[in-house]
Design an enzyme around this catalytic site. Sequence first.
Site, PDB file in Angstrom:
ATOM      1  N   HIS A 224       4.751   7.180   2.843  1.00 53.56           N
ATOM      2  CA  HIS A 224       5.522   5.939   2.694  1.00 53.56           C
ATOM      3  C   HIS A 224       4.910   5.001   1.670  1.00 53.56           C
ATOM      4  CE1 HIS A 224       2.584   4.630   5.853  1.00 53.56           C
ATOM      5  NE2 HIS A 224       2.613   3.487   5.201  1.00 53.56           N
TER       6      HIS A 224
ATOM      7  N   GLU B 269       7.893   1.289   4.492  1.00 60.72           N
ATOM      8  CA  GLU B 269       7.402   0.518   5.637  1.00 60.72           C
ATOM      9  C   GLU B 269       7.544  -0.968   5.313  1.00 60.72           C
ATOM     10  OE1 GLU B 269       3.132   0.887   6.286  1.00 60.72           O
ATOM     11  OE2 GLU B 269       3.339   0.288   8.379  1.00 60.72           O
TER      12      GLU B 269
ATOM     13  N   HIS C  60       0.760  -1.006  14.764  1.00 56.96           N
ATOM     14  CA  HIS C  60      -0.245   0.039  14.594  1.00 56.96           C
ATOM     15  C   HIS C  60      -1.521  -0.344  15.340  1.00 56.96           C
ATOM     16  CE1 HIS C  60       1.910   2.049  11.404  1.00 56.96           C
ATOM     17  NE2 HIS C  60       1.858   1.026  10.608  1.00 56.96           N
TER      18      HIS C  60
ATOM     19  N   TYR D 229       9.178   1.615  10.097  1.00 64.26           N
ATOM     20  CA  TYR D 229       9.376   2.645   9.082  1.00 64.26           C
ATOM     21  C   TYR D 229      10.854   2.962   9.013  1.00 64.26           C
ATOM     22  CZ  TYR D 229       4.368   3.717   9.316  1.00 64.26           C
ATOM     23  OH  TYR D 229       3.002   3.654   9.273  1.00 64.26           O
TER      24      TYR D 229
ATOM     25  N   HIS E 194       0.847  -1.199   0.000  1.00 68.36           N
ATOM     26  CA  HIS E 194       0.000   0.000   0.000  1.00 68.36           C
ATOM     27  C   HIS E 194       0.880   1.244   0.000  1.00 68.36           C
ATOM     28  CE1 HIS E 194       0.705  -0.554   4.422  1.00 68.36           C
ATOM     29  NE2 HIS E 194       0.809   0.762   4.402  1.00 68.36           N
TER      30      HIS E 194
ATOM     31  N   HIS F  17      -6.004  -2.030   3.978  1.00 78.30           N
ATOM     32  CA  HIS F  17      -5.913  -0.828   3.149  1.00 78.30           C
ATOM     33  C   HIS F  17      -5.087  -1.086   1.900  1.00 78.30           C
ATOM     34  CE1 HIS F  17      -2.400  -0.699   5.667  1.00 78.30           C
ATOM     35  NE2 HIS F  17      -2.018   0.511   5.392  1.00 78.30           N
TER      36      HIS F  17
END
Length: 308
Positions: free
Chosen positions: A215, A266, A247, A256, A153, A200
């Site tokens: 990112h 990431e 997260h 990261y 993503h 996502h």
Amino acid sequence: MAITGVLRPGHMQLKVLDLDEAVEFYSNVVGLVQTGRDATRAYFKGWDERDHHSLILRDAGEAGMDFYGFKVADDATLATLEADLKNYGVTTERVPAGDLLETGERVRFQIPSGHLIELSSQKTDVGNGMGYINPPPWNEAAERGIAPIRMDHALLYGPDIEKVQALFVDVLGFYLVEHILLEDGKTDLAIWLSCSTKAHDIALVRNEEPGKLHHTAFLLDSWEKVLRAADLMSMNRVTIDMGPTRHGVTRGTTIYAFDNSGNRFETFCGGYQSYPDWEPLTWTWDEVGPAVFYHDRKLNPAFLGVYT
Ligand code: M3P
Ligand code: FE
């Protein structure tokens, strides 16, 4: 076929300061597989991706993103979505086949956050090197460097993210998975949108300056591989921004870090799978710390402020 329309992220063209240095970094440290090179660009894929490339590095003398592209089901879908975008008031442009190696025509448009997004239906299937009959579970490419499975993503920074959400939901068939509210309890600071069962496929953070990249994320398949990625980053003196941690949003485990051009990337191991009929998860302003970094419960200053 249950998955129709937009299938998945297809490619990201990233600007780099020095192409040779970046090729060395993404090949040997990140552990992507190089599949091509043209006058100004190098092409890469994760070891288990089948399409010719997902990450393109362009020699640009600066960092940042040129465009982020999605793969759609077929040529008819591409034409339908192009017409739908035009009807919605979006100006689109066709980029000729072959402009990107092994890639068909792309429909390109600018979204309200200032980013260039593309749709395309054709990219040569080069396979994952393990064949289509009685394949082994992995090969040596799965162990060189961090060796992500795929590009997963992107998180983009820009204004008018509610307009971006409307466009992705109303025209492209995405759905909202999670969002973080600002102090007013109404306006979104950040949104996570999916076109699949991934938590996502694209995320956006509200930011005054348009067209910025926070990112690009690469998928690993276990928390242990996230730890191994952190070991490799330190062994290779890679600057880590944050992690390994988790997260709150998406429940993904994460690190990261920065490439040698200053682009943040990431290494991410997904948290859960989502469905379009699920109610989106909401994070409130007082819990923004754990929403982003669940263990630290606060944002580090570089995290929100540094982007390319
Ligand atoms: C992710 C993710 C921000 C949160 C980022 C979260 C920028 O990158 O993959 O879920 O607030
Ligand atoms: Fe991410």
